[in-house]
Design a protein around this motif. Structure first.
Motif, PDB file in Angstrom:
ATOM      1  N   GLU A  91      42.375  44.522  34.002  1.00  0.00           N
ATOM      2  CA  GLU A  91      42.822  45.440  35.048  1.00  0.00           C
ATOM      3  C   GLU A  91      43.495  46.676  34.448  1.00  0.00           C
ATOM      4  O   GLU A  91      43.310  47.791  34.944  1.00  0.00           O
ATOM      5  N   LYS A  92      44.258  46.490  33.383  1.00  0.00           N
ATOM      6  CA  LYS A  92      44.902  47.631  32.707  1.00  0.00           C
ATOM      7  C   LYS A  92      43.846  48.568  32.130  1.00  0.00           C
ATOM      8  O   LYS A  92      43.987  49.792  32.205  1.00  0.00           O
ATOM      9  N   LYS A  93      42.775  47.988  31.569  1.00  0.00           N
ATOM     10  CA  LYS A  93      41.694  48.816  31.022  1.00  0.00           C
ATOM     11  C   LYS A  93      41.012  49.626  32.108  1.00  0.00           C
ATOM     12  O   LYS A  93      40.471  50.696  31.850  1.00  0.00           O
ATOM     13  N   GLU A  94      41.030  49.108  33.337  1.00  0.00           N
ATOM     14  CA  GLU A  94      40.433  49.815  34.467  1.00  0.00           C
ATOM     15  C   GLU A  94      41.350  50.908  35.012  1.00  0.00           C
ATOM     16  O   GLU A  94      40.997  51.606  35.949  1.00  0.00           O
ATOM     17  N   GLY A  95      42.557  50.998  34.438  1.00  0.00           N
ATOM     18  CA  GLY A  95      43.463  52.066  34.829  1.00  0.00           C
ATOM     19  C   GLY A  95      44.563  51.662  35.797  1.00  0.00           C
ATOM     20  O   GLY A  95      45.284  52.510  36.311  1.00  0.00           O
ATOM     21  N   ARG A  96      44.691  50.367  36.063  1.00  0.00           N
ATOM     22  CA  ARG A  96      45.743  49.895  36.955  1.00  0.00           C
ATOM     23  C   ARG A  96      47.101  49.933  36.250  1.00  0.00           C
ATOM     24  O   ARG A  96      47.177  49.818  35.037  1.00  0.00           O
ATOM     25  N   SER A  97      48.161  50.064  37.017  1.00  0.00           N
ATOM     26  CA  SER A  97      49.507  50.037  36.447  1.00  0.00           C
ATOM     27  C   SER A  97      49.824  48.608  35.993  1.00  0.00           C
ATOM     28  O   SER A  97      49.164  47.648  36.415  1.00  0.00           O
ATOM     29  N   GLU A  98      50.845  48.482  35.153  1.00  0.00           N
ATOM     30  CA  GLU A  98      51.280  47.163  34.665  1.00  0.00           C
ATOM     31  C   GLU A  98      51.591  46.235  35.840  1.00  0.00           C
ATOM     32  O   GLU A  98      51.163  45.087  35.877  1.00  0.00           O
ATOM     33  N   LYS A  99      52.325  46.750  36.793  1.00  0.00           N
ATOM     34  CA  LYS A  99      52.746  45.959  37.956  1.00  0.00           C
ATOM     35  C   LYS A  99      51.540  45.503  38.781  1.00  0.00           C
ATOM     36  O   LYS A  99      51.438  44.329  39.152  1.00  0.00           O
ATOM     37  N   ASP A 100      50.621  46.420  39.063  1.00  0.00           N
ATOM     38  CA  ASP A 100      49.441  46.078  39.850  1.00  0.00           C
ATOM     39  C   ASP A 100      48.533  45.117  39.097  1.00  0.00           C
ATOM     40  O   ASP A 100      47.975  44.189  39.689  1.00  0.00           O
ATOM     41  N   ALA A 101      48.379  45.333  37.796  1.00  0.00           N
ATOM     42  CA  ALA A 101      47.513  44.463  36.994  1.00  0.00           C
ATOM     43  C   ALA A 101      48.035  43.034  37.008  1.00  0.00           C
ATOM     44  O   ALA A 101      47.265  42.083  37.177  1.00  0.00           O
ATOM     45  N   GLU A 102      49.344  42.870  36.872  1.00  0.00           N
ATOM     46  CA  GLU A 102      49.930  41.531  36.880  1.00  0.00           C
ATOM     47  C   GLU A 102      49.779  40.876  38.256  1.00  0.00           C
ATOM     48  O   GLU A 102      49.432  39.701  38.369  1.00  0.00           O
ATOM     49  N   ARG A 103      50.007  41.644  39.297  1.00  0.00           N
ATOM     50  CA  ARG A 103      49.883  41.120  40.660  1.00  0.00           C
ATOM     51  C   ARG A 103      48.462  40.640  40.930  1.00  0.00           C
ATOM     52  O   ARG A 103      48.245  39.536  41.435  1.00  0.00           O
ATOM     53  N   ILE A 104      47.486  41.449  40.548  1.00  0.00           N
ATOM     54  CA  ILE A 104      46.081  41.103  40.750  1.00  0.00           C
ATOM     55  C   ILE A 104      45.706  39.865  39.934  1.00  0.00           C
ATOM     56  O   ILE A 104      45.008  38.973  40.419  1.00  0.00           O
ATOM     57  N   ALA A 105      46.195  39.807  38.698  1.00  0.00           N
ATOM     58  CA  ALA A 105      45.873  38.677  37.822  1.00  0.00           C
ATOM     59  C   ALA A 105      46.355  37.361  38.418  1.00  0.00           C
ATOM     60  O   ALA A 105      45.599  36.395  38.513  1.00  0.00           O
ATOM     61  N   TRP A 106      47.618  37.314  38.842  1.00  0.00           N
ATOM     62  CA  TRP A 106      48.154  36.057  39.375  1.00  0.00           C
ATOM     63  C   TRP A 106      47.558  35.732  40.734  1.00  0.00           C
ATOM     64  O   TRP A 106      47.339  34.566  41.056  1.00  0.00           O
ATOM     65  N   ALA A 107      47.250  36.738  41.531  1.00  0.00           N
ATOM     66  CA  ALA A 107      46.601  36.484  42.818  1.00  0.00           C
ATOM     67  C   ALA A 107      45.215  35.871  42.600  1.00  0.00           C
ATOM     68  O   ALA A 107      44.804  34.962  43.329  1.00  0.00           O
ATOM     69  N   THR A 108      44.519  36.343  41.575  1.00  0.00           N
ATOM     70  CA  THR A 108      43.197  35.814  41.263  1.00  0.00           C
ATOM     71  C   THR A 108      43.287  34.371  40.796  1.00  0.00           C
ATOM     72  O   THR A 108      42.509  33.515  41.239  1.00  0.00           O
ATOM     73  N   VAL A 109      44.235  34.069  39.912  1.00  0.00           N
ATOM     74  CA  VAL A 109      44.421  32.694  39.437  1.00  0.00           C
ATOM     75  C   VAL A 109      44.764  31.781  40.616  1.00  0.00           C
ATOM     76  O   VAL A 109      44.221  30.687  40.741  1.00  0.00           O
ATOM     77  N   ASN A 110      45.646  32.245  41.482  1.00  0.00           N
ATOM     78  CA  ASN A 110      46.026  31.438  42.648  1.00  0.00           C
ATOM     79  C   ASN A 110      44.838  31.184  43.563  1.00  0.00           C
ATOM     80  O   ASN A 110      44.679  30.088  44.097  1.00  0.00           O
ATOM     81  N   LYS A 111      44.008  32.198  43.746  1.00  0.00           N
ATOM     82  CA  LYS A 111      42.852  32.039  44.621  1.00  0.00           C
ATOM     83  C   LYS A 111      41.860  31.051  44.023  1.00  0.00           C
ATOM     84  O   LYS A 111      41.298  30.219  44.727  1.00  0.00           O
TER      85      LYS A 111
END
Length: 59
Positions: free
Chosen positions: A24-44
């Protein structure tokens, strides 16, 4: 900075979140957004933290 307690996650789930966050960071997301997306994906994918062994009811 992390939100919530991540100690209930398995090592595999933590590695998955780390890889997703880096992508997500490589795609240009902020640190905060990248972490949020990562954990949301794992949870899903896994439904949250560690899962115990099989649970059978005694019917």
């Amino acid at each position: 900075m992390s939100r919530g307690d991540k100690s209930s996650y398995t090592d595999k789930q933590k590695r998955q979140a780390e890889h997703i966050e880096e992508s997500e960071k490589k795609e240009g997301r902020s640190e905060k957004d990248a972490e949020r997306i990562a954990w949301a994906t794992v949870n899903k994918q896994d439904g949250g933290g560690k899962k115990g062994g099989s649970k059978k009811s005694d019917d």
